[in-house]
Design a protein around this motif. Structure first.
Motif, PDB file in Angstrom:
ATOM      1  N   UNK A  83       0.268  -8.668 -10.252  1.00 54.30           N
ATOM      2  CA  UNK A  83       1.697  -8.342 -10.321  1.00 54.30           C
ATOM      3  C   UNK A  83       1.929  -6.855 -10.606  1.00 54.30           C
ATOM      4  N   UNK A  84       2.817  -6.252  -9.888  1.00 51.30           N
ATOM      5  CA  UNK A  84       3.253  -4.856  -9.969  1.00 51.30           C
ATOM      6  C   UNK A  84       2.237  -3.880  -9.349  1.00 51.30           C
ATOM      7  N   UNK A  85       0.983  -4.261  -9.223  1.00 53.36           N
ATOM      8  CA  UNK A  85      -0.032  -3.337  -8.699  1.00 53.36           C
ATOM      9  C   UNK A  85       0.221  -2.948  -7.250  1.00 53.36           C
ATOM     10  N   UNK A  86       0.816  -3.832  -6.464  1.00 55.09           N
ATOM     11  CA  UNK A  86       1.066  -3.472  -5.065  1.00 55.09           C
ATOM     12  C   UNK A  86       2.083  -2.338  -4.955  1.00 55.09           C
ATOM     13  N   UNK A  87       3.017  -2.263  -5.899  1.00 54.41           N
ATOM     14  CA  UNK A  87       3.997  -1.173  -5.895  1.00 54.41           C
ATOM     15  C   UNK A  87       3.327   0.155  -6.236  1.00 54.41           C
ATOM     16  N   UNK A  88       2.452   0.122  -7.231  1.00 57.49           N
ATOM     17  CA  UNK A  88       1.721   1.327  -7.632  1.00 57.49           C
ATOM     18  C   UNK A  88       0.795   1.779  -6.501  1.00 57.49           C
ATOM     19  N   UNK A  89       0.080   0.831  -5.922  1.00 59.32           N
ATOM     20  CA  UNK A  89      -0.834   1.164  -4.818  1.00 59.32           C
ATOM     21  C   UNK A  89      -0.065   1.712  -3.625  1.00 59.32           C
ATOM     22  N   UNK A  90       1.092   1.148  -3.330  1.00 58.15           N
ATOM     23  CA  UNK A  90       1.885   1.618  -2.188  1.00 58.15           C
ATOM     24  C   UNK A  90       2.283   3.074  -2.370  1.00 58.15           C
ATOM     25  N   UNK A  91       2.723   3.440  -3.563  1.00 54.82           N
ATOM     26  CA  UNK A  91       3.116   4.841  -3.805  1.00 54.82           C
ATOM     27  C   UNK A  91       1.917   5.762  -3.656  1.00 54.82           C
ATOM     28  N   UNK A  92       0.802   5.366  -4.230  1.00 57.78           N
ATOM     29  CA  UNK A  92      -0.404   6.196  -4.179  1.00 57.78           C
ATOM     30  C   UNK A  92      -0.904   6.340  -2.746  1.00 57.78           C
ATOM     31  N   UNK A  93      -0.966   5.230  -2.036  1.00 64.81           N
ATOM     32  CA  UNK A  93      -1.433   5.251  -0.646  1.00 64.81           C
ATOM     33  C   UNK A  93      -0.509   6.119   0.204  1.00 64.81           C
ATOM     34  N   UNK A  94       0.801   5.949   0.049  1.00 62.46           N
ATOM     35  CA  UNK A  94       1.754   6.718   0.843  1.00 62.46           C
ATOM     36  C   UNK A  94       1.574   8.212   0.623  1.00 62.46           C
ATOM     37  N   UNK A  95       1.505   8.632  -0.634  1.00 63.98           N
ATOM     38  CA  UNK A  95       1.338  10.061  -0.921  1.00 63.98           C
ATOM     39  C   UNK A  95       0.013  10.595  -0.383  1.00 63.98           C
ATOM     40  N   UNK A  96      -1.036   9.835  -0.548  1.00 67.01           N
ATOM     41  CA  UNK A  96      -2.353  10.313  -0.113  1.00 67.01           C
ATOM     42  C   UNK A  96      -2.504  10.298   1.400  1.00 67.01           C
ATOM     43  N   UNK A  97      -1.963   9.295   2.073  1.00 70.35           N
ATOM     44  CA  UNK A  97      -2.041   9.262   3.538  1.00 70.35           C
ATOM     45  C   UNK A  97      -1.260  10.436   4.120  1.00 70.35           C
ATOM     46  N   UNK A  98      -0.086  10.667   3.575  1.00 70.00           N
ATOM     47  CA  UNK A  98       0.729  11.801   4.072  1.00 70.00           C
ATOM     48  C   UNK A  98       0.050  13.138   3.810  1.00 70.00           C
TER      49      UNK A  98
END
Length: 105
Positions: A83-98
């Protein structure tokens, strides 16, 4: 499919999976175990399982497009089960992919 399209699909899947998991853990499971009403768990649980499979596909597509290490992809996949980890991972992945970096290391 471009990296931008794969990233958008991943972001949507991460949010939908995260919300579904929160509803399951915060609403449906207390209804089942505290109030004896298991109906919502059976509905939300199945929905979350289906949505998690979509999350897996979207994550693997993004991982392939961005040439992530397998361990990076696995760690992001695990985020969909906490729970909640997918939100944290999404932000991290988005910033790093960009930024053109890998999601974990």
């Amino acid at each position: 499919m471009s990296i931008d399209t794969a990233l958008l699909a991943y972001r949507i899947a991460a949010w939908v999976t995260g919300v579904g998991l929160l509803v399951l853990v915060v609403v449906a499971m207390p209804l089942k175990y505290i109030f004896g009403q298991p109906e919502l768990v059976s509905i939300v649980g199945v929905a979350h399982g289906f949505l998690y499979m979509i999350y897996i596909v979207c994550t693997l597509l993004l991982a392939e497009r961005c040439r992530w290490k397998p361990l990076d992809a696995v760690l992001i996949l695990i985020a969909g089960t906490v729970p909640v980890a997918s939100f944290v991972a999404e932000r991290r992945v988005t910033h790093r992919v960009r930024a053109g970096r890998t999601p974990v290391s």
